[in-house]
Structures are given as structure tokens and as C-alpha cells.
Design a protein around this motif. Structure first.
Motif, short mmCIF file in Angstrom:
data_model
loop_
_atom_site.label_atom_id
_atom_site.label_comp_id
_atom_site.label_asym_id
_atom_site.label_seq_id
_atom_site.Cartn_x
_atom_site.Cartn_y
_atom_site.Cartn_z
N ALA A 178 0.82 -0.79 0.02
CA ALA A 178 0.35 -0.27 -0.48
C ALA A 178 0.76 1.22 -0.49
O ALA A 178 0.59 2.59 -0.71
CB ALA A 178 -0.60 0.17 1.34
N GLU A 179 1.70 1.06 0.86
CA GLU A 179 2.61 2.45 1.00
C GLU A 179 3.67 2.53 0.00
O GLU A 179 3.83 3.90 -1.01
CB GLU A 179 3.65 2.81 1.86
CG GLU A 179 2.84 2.33 3.21
CD GLU A 179 2.39 1.44 3.98
OE1 GLU A 179 0.94 1.42 4.18
OE2 GLU A 179 2.73 -0.21 3.06
N TRP A 193 1.82 15.77 -1.36
CA TRP A 193 0.96 14.83 -0.74
C TRP A 193 -0.44 15.06 -0.42
O TRP A 193 -1.23 14.21 -0.01
CB TRP A 193 2.00 15.55 0.97
CG TRP A 193 1.55 14.53 1.94
CD1 TRP A 193 0.28 15.33 3.05
CD2 TRP A 193 1.58 13.13 2.55
NE1 TRP A 193 0.46 13.99 4.02
CE2 TRP A 193 0.78 13.23 3.79
CE3 TRP A 193 2.66 12.12 1.56
CZ2 TRP A 193 1.27 11.88 3.94
CZ3 TRP A 193 2.01 10.92 2.28
CH2 TRP A 193 1.33 11.33 3.32
N GLY A 194 -1.10 16.43 0.26
CA GLY A 194 -2.34 16.19 0.09
C GLY A 194 -3.75 15.79 -0.94
O GLY A 194 -4.34 15.50 -0.22
N GLU A 195 -2.93 15.93 -2.20
CA GLU A 195 -3.76 15.23 -3.50
C GLU A 195 -4.20 14.06 -2.96
O GLU A 195 -5.01 13.72 -3.48
CB GLU A 195 -2.94 16.22 -4.42
CG GLU A 195 -3.45 18.21 -5.17
CD GLU A 195 -2.38 18.45 -6.25
OE1 GLU A 195 -2.87 19.32 -5.77
OE2 GLU A 195 -1.85 17.68 -6.14
N ALA A 267 -3.31 1.10 7.84
CA ALA A 267 -3.47 -0.27 8.33
C ALA A 267 -4.79 -0.06 8.66
O ALA A 267 -6.14 -0.82 8.81
CB ALA A 267 -2.63 -0.60 8.55
N ASP A 268 -5.38 0.98 9.82
CA ASP A 268 -6.41 0.94 10.42
C ASP A 268 -7.32 1.82 9.86
O ASP A 268 -8.75 1.30 10.09
CB ASP A 268 -5.95 1.37 11.84
CG ASP A 268 -5.28 2.82 11.63
OD1 ASP A 268 -5.18 3.31 10.76
OD2 ASP A 268 -5.98 3.51 12.81
N GLY A 269 -6.83 2.31 8.22
CA GLY A 269 -8.69 2.27 7.35
C GLY A 269 -8.46 3.88 7.51
O GLY A 269 -9.44 4.68 7.03
N GLY A 270 -7.54 4.22 8.67
CA GLY A 270 -7.69 5.93 8.83
C GLY A 270 -6.71 6.69 8.07
O GLY A 270 -5.84 6.48 6.71
N LEU A 271 -7.11 8.16 7.61
CA LEU A 271 -6.18 8.73 7.15
C LEU A 271 -4.76 9.50 7.11
O LEU A 271 -4.31 9.23 8.36
CB LEU A 271 -6.86 10.70 6.26
CG LEU A 271 -8.70 9.56 5.72
CD1 LEU A 271 -9.32 11.31 6.37
CD2 LEU A 271 -9.01 9.57 3.95
N TRP A 272 -3.99 9.54 6.32
CA TRP A 272 -2.49 9.62 6.75
C TRP A 272 -2.44 10.74 7.05
O TRP A 272 -2.90 11.86 6.14
CB TRP A 272 -2.20 9.16 5.74
CG TRP A 272 -1.50 7.47 5.34
CD1 TRP A 272 -1.80 6.80 3.90
CD2 TRP A 272 -0.58 6.56 5.82
NE1 TRP A 272 -1.37 5.75 4.11
CE2 TRP A 272 -0.21 5.46 5.02
CE3 TRP A 272 -0.24 7.13 7.25
CZ2 TRP A 272 0.17 4.30 5.69
CZ3 TRP A 272 0.89 6.09 7.86
CH2 TRP A 272 0.62 4.78 7.62
N ARG A 273 -1.56 11.34 8.27
CA ARG A 273 -0.76 12.40 8.44
C ARG A 273 0.08 12.13 7.87
O ARG A 273 0.85 11.52 8.09
CB ARG A 273 -0.81 12.78 10.23
CG ARG A 273 -2.64 12.67 10.82
CD ARG A 273 -1.79 13.13 11.55
NE ARG A 273 -3.25 13.08 12.61
CZ ARG A 273 -4.00 14.03 12.81
NH1 ARG A 273 -3.74 14.95 12.49
NH2 ARG A 273 -5.51 14.40 13.51
#
Length: 364
Positions: A178-179, A193-195, A267-273
């Protein structure tokens, strides 16, 4: 009409405002000096250039509140302004009347900031103060902007690194699937990054081999610790990006691994920071990690340098400047931006070159 009054050991210049109240312009040691100033006040008022000194007695803190209330910017920019004001500007000038802030005071402050902050940060902080003071000039509270033409000392920064297609692949190979797909997509699209982390399924048009950057929710912003979808960085960033065939296939495979509305999630379904991704994945993949036997690829490289990488590849491939700008979400200045256009043939040549670069790494 202005007049002169005796006041203590000197003389003061007085005048009547349009509302009937009486104001004081200035004080002088002699009647002759006061009368000269009174004559000048009459001339300035006739020419509509007179600045009432009382308008500049408001403190910068009070003026900043008025300015912020009327200033219309995005949430991310507003948060940045708030930080610069709260941390840097108001502690130094907040209690000063506008007409008491001098150029030398500002220059001394900028010199001190230069010793603690990068020149780009100092320039941003100074720009906010200059906007405040410039608006005060336009509102005729002060005569001149004490920040005008001031510049912080420029840092002699080394040129930012960029990666070859083999180095991009090496970085990706240090990551999970994924990464790795996030990194490859960044390198082969030039997206910010934000896009990337704000990209949603509905805007990933893989049947048409295109990604659309939405004008309203095309980027993920981190504002005061909160993640919020909003417009991309600039109006020019609203664009459609044609994808090379290999990346369409890779993104399809990636989307089959989850059902989240966003393309790239943790991996936990959260949005990336950005900070979390950099610490956990990007830094070990680029700098290396001896404990995990990960060899360095390009130590010190930033994720944003993948955008520089994409730009460099387009230059190497002879892609016209207007096509480069459109793909990266920039606007060419002046006549070039008005009369230059990107034909479908040029766009196709661009992605053909990207596809060839990928195949040159030994991948189909």
C-alpha cells in the motif's frame, strides 16, 4: 482650517474633523514651526491626503482583530496567520500603536528571527506583518508601511535531491504494497501530498486512465491538528492527470485490497498524516535502517522531492513547459499562460515516456 494653540512650553496644531470634533495633529517648540505645520495640514486636507494621527493610535493587537475579521482566506492559511501572530508578531508589537512601529524596530526584529528560524519562515512571518501594516496604510491610519521592501537574510540551501526511476523503485521495495503504491503514484503523477491522501474513489477514473483533482475536496489539509478535506492549493491545481497503463493496473490492484472511500489509507483505515507516514515509512525507506538491514537510497530526501523528481523526468523527456505546468497544477505567467495549450498528442507522449521509464526498471 487648522490653527495653533499655546500648550505648556510649546504650541500644538489643532483642526476640526468632519464630525465636528477637534483633533490634535502635532506639537512644536515654536509658534512658527506650528504655523508651518498648520498650513501643511490645510493643504493636505484640501488635497484629501491628510492622515488623522488618532487613527494610528490603535494598537497592533486591536488592528489585527479588525483585520482578521475582514480578511477572507482558507482555513489552512487562517491557522498559519493565527500561529504567526500569536507566537511571533503580537508578543513583540501587539501593545504598540500602529504609528509607533518604526522601520528600525521591524529590522531589528527580523534580524533576531533570522537567528532562530529559516529564512523562508521569517519571510512568511514578515509578510503577515506587512499585510497588516499595508492595510493600515490603505485605511489611512498610518502614512507608510515600515515593512516595505524588507527582506530576511536568504539561506544558502543546497539543491533538493531527485530520484531516478530505479531509485524510486528501490524506495518502494522497502515498503509494504500500500505504501509503495502511494510512493510510485507520487513519482509518476507529480501530485502533492495533500492531493494524494485526499484522493477519493469517485475521482480516480481508472476506466479513463485519469485522476481528477476536485475543486472543493481535492486535498486533505491538516489544520490545528485536525484533518479536513478542502480545495487544492491553488485554482491551477484543479486538474485532470492522465495515467500511464502500468499505474492504472497497480491502482486497480490496490483498490481491491480495501473498500474505503479514499484511495490511500493506513492499515487501520485512517487517513494518513504526513508526519506519521514520514516517521514510520518514508524516513526508513530513504535513509535506511541498519537494524532491519534496509540500505539507504537517498538520505535526507523529502516526500515532496518526488514532485521535483516528476518535474525533472518531464524535462529530461523534452515535454513542453506548458504541459509540465498543467500536470503539476501550476499556471504559466503572462502571455505564455494565456496562449499556450496542451494537445492530446502532447499529453499522450508524456505518459508514454512515463510508461517507458517504468518498463526500464524491469517491470512490465
Amino acid at each position: 482650517m487648522a490653527w495653533v494653540e499655546k500648550r505648556g512650553d510649546g504650541y500644538r496644531v489643532r483642526y476640526r474633523r468632519p464630525d465636528g470634533t477637534v483633533g490634535t495633529d502635532s506639537s512644536h517648540p515654536t509658534r512658527k514651526a506650528a504655523q508651518t505645520r498648520a498650513n501643511a495640514v490645510d493643504t493636505e486636507r484640501q488635497q484629501d491626503t491628510y492622515i488623522d494621527p488618532s487613527g494610528g493610535k490603535i494598537t497592533l493587537r486591536e488592528w489585527a482583530d479588525i483585520w482578521l475579521e475582514a480578511h477572507n482566506v482558507g482555513a489552512n492559511t487562517a491557522a498559519k496567520y493565527d500561529t504567526y501572530l500569536r507566537v511571533h508578531i503580537l508578543p513583540r508589537f501587539g501593545d504598540c500603536p500602529l504609528n509607533a512601529i518604526t522601520r528600525m524596530m521591524v529590522k531589528t526584529w527580523v534580524k533576531e528571527l533570522n537567528q532562530r528560524r529559516a529564512s523562508s519562515t521569517v519571510a512568511d512571518i514578515l509578510s503577515v506583518l506587512s499585510m497588516l501594516m499595508g492595510e493600515a496604510v490603505e485605511e489611512r491610519r498610518i502614512v507608510t508601511n515600515p515593512c516595505r521592501r524588507l527582506r530576511p537574510t536568504a539561506d544558502l540551501k543546497p539543491e533538493r535531491p531527485w530520484a531516478t526511476e530505479l531509485q524510486v523503485l528501490a524506495i518502494a521495495n522497502h515498503l509494504g504494497p500500500a505504501e509503495a503504491t502511494l510512493v510510485v503514484t507520487a513519482a509518476y503523477t507529480g501530485m502533492r501530498w495533500g492531493e494524494l491522501v485526499g484522493l477519493q474513489r469517485q475521482n480516480c477514473k481508472l476506466d479513463d486512465a485519469r485522476i481528477h483533482i476536485d475543486p472543493d475536496v481535492g486535498a486533505l489539509h491538516e489544520i490545528a491538528g485536525r484533518l479536513e478535506l478542502g480545495p487544492p492549493k491553488t485554482p491551477a491545481a484543479v486538474r485532470t492527470i492522465l495515467l500511464p497503463p502500468f499505474l492504472v493496473t497497480r491502482l486497480r490492484e490496490h483498490l481491491d485490497t480495501h473498500d474505503h472511500s479514499h484511495i490511500f489509507v493506513g492499515a487501520d483505515g485512517g487517513l494518513w498524516r504526513r508526519s506519521n507516514f514520514s516517521r514510520r515509512f518514508w524516513r526508513p525507506a530513504t535513509d535506511g535502517n541498519p537494524k532491519k538491514l534496509i540500505a539507504p537510497v537517498i538520505p535526507g530526501m523529502h516526500f515532496h522531492d518526488l514532485r521535483h523528481t516528476h518535474k525533472t523526468w518531464m524535462i529530461e523527456d523534452g515535454i513542453p513547459e506548458v504541459a509540465q505546468a498543467k500536470r503539476l497544477g501550476h499556471r504559466l505567467p503572462g502571455v505564455r499562460g494565456i496562449y499556450s495549450h496542451v494537445s492530446p498528442a502532447v499529453e499522450q507522449r508524456l505518459v508514454d515516456c512515463l510508461q517507458k521509464r517504468w518498463e526500464n526498471t524491469g517491470n512490465p
